[in-house]
Design an enzyme around this catalytic site. Structure first.
Site, short mmCIF file in Angstrom:
data_model
loop_
_atom_site.label_atom_id
_atom_site.label_comp_id
_atom_site.label_asym_id
_atom_site.label_seq_id
_atom_site.Cartn_x
_atom_site.Cartn_y
_atom_site.Cartn_z
N GLY A 41 0.78 -1.24 0.00
CA GLY A 41 0.00 0.00 0.00
C GLY A 41 0.80 1.28 0.00
N GLU A 96 3.42 4.17 6.12
CA GLU A 96 2.20 3.37 5.92
C GLU A 96 1.21 4.13 5.06
OE1 GLU A 96 0.52 0.70 6.16
OE2 GLU A 96 0.66 -0.30 8.11
N ASP A 97 0.39 3.40 4.33
CA ASP A 97 -0.68 4.05 3.58
C ASP A 97 -1.80 4.50 4.52
OD1 ASP A 97 -1.41 1.41 4.18
OD2 ASP A 97 -2.09 0.92 2.16
N ASP A 100 -5.54 1.72 10.59
CA ASP A 100 -6.96 1.44 10.85
C ASP A 100 -7.11 0.96 12.30
OD1 ASP A 100 -9.62 0.74 10.64
OD2 ASP A 100 -9.31 -0.95 9.30
N LYS A 128 -7.15 6.53 10.10
CA LYS A 128 -8.57 6.19 10.22
C LYS A 128 -8.80 5.79 11.67
CE LYS A 128 -10.42 2.61 7.81
NZ LYS A 128 -10.77 1.87 6.57
N PHE A 149 -14.17 2.53 3.62
CA PHE A 149 -13.10 1.85 2.90
C PHE A 149 -12.59 2.70 1.75
CE2 PHE A 149 -10.72 -1.33 0.67
CZ PHE A 149 -10.11 -1.98 1.73
N ASP A 156 -5.67 -0.37 -1.85
CA ASP A 156 -6.36 -1.31 -2.72
C ASP A 156 -7.62 -1.87 -2.10
OD1 ASP A 156 -4.96 -2.96 -0.73
OD2 ASP A 156 -5.59 -4.65 -1.96
N ARG A 162 -5.08 0.47 -6.92
CA ARG A 162 -3.87 1.08 -6.37
C ARG A 162 -3.34 2.20 -7.26
NH1 ARG A 162 -2.01 -1.99 -2.04
NH2 ARG A 162 -2.17 -4.25 -2.21
#
Ligand code: IMP
Ligand code: MG
Length: 175
Positions: A41, A96-97, A100, A128, A149, A156, A162
């Site tokens: 990611g 990190e992308d 969560d 998030k 999401f 992705d 992506r």
């Protein structure tokens, strides 16, 4: 096809990544910094963030095998690709992308401390917060978002989307 709603434009992302680059450069200055991107990611964010830095860094990647093709955490985490660099006495910045539940980040922080890194911090493009389970917070964060999401700019859903230049909310994830 699931519908997509634009959340962050290419221009908004680009502006914020430049700001993050300045913040990170100011904090580390001359210290030996290693950027460790979390595949897959973070690959696009890493490429842009690295070029927004005004300091010298080494770059490496790990791959975490926790999510598979699902949109929710399976709970167990392992590495399917480790770093090649020696991290002893280095500052590590995980890239990190999205954070969560925070479980991946908590696990990675401990993993890199155990490798002898002087410090382990985290830069995430998206924070998030709604589903956070682990007691960890990113040190640098591009954008806060509510639950939902997201895809695009490296993010992705089942390995799709992506390559989108902007970030979208996926109304009905393919899972
Ligand atoms: P955590 O351990 O729950 O914080 O997991 C973070 C990882 O889950 C991220 O690195 C992503 O790979 C994946 N993930 C979590 N939320 C999303 C999302 O909204 N879109 C795409 N991937 C996500
Ligand atoms: Mg992912």
């Amino acid at each position: 096809m699931p519908t997509k709603k634009l959340i962050l434009s290419q221009q908004e992302i680009a502006r914020r990544v430049v700001e993050l680059g300045h913040e990170i450069s100011a904090l580390y200055q001359d210290r030996p910094l290693v950027l460790v991107g979390v595949l897959n990611g973070a690959f696009i964010f890493m490429a842009d963030l690295a070029r927004s830095l005004t300091i010298n860094v080494e770059i490496d990647f790990v791959r975490v095998a926790s999510y598979g093709m699902s949109s929710t955490s399976s709970g167990s985490i392992s590495l399917s690709k480790d770093v090649g660099l020696d991290l002893t006495d280095k500052d590590v910045l995980l890239v990190e992308d999205i954070v969560d539940t925070g479980r991946t980040l908590a696990w990675l922080k401990e993993f890199f401390h155990d490798k002898g890194a002087t410090s382990v911090r985290l830069c995430t493009l998206i924070n998030k917060k709604e589903r956070r389970q682990a007691a960890v917070e990113p040190d640098f964060s591009g954008f806060d978002v509510d639950e939902g999401f997201l895809v695009g700019y490296g993010l992705d859903c089942a390995e799709q989307y992506r390559n989108l230049a902007a970030i979208y909310h996926l109304e009905k994830p393919l899972v």
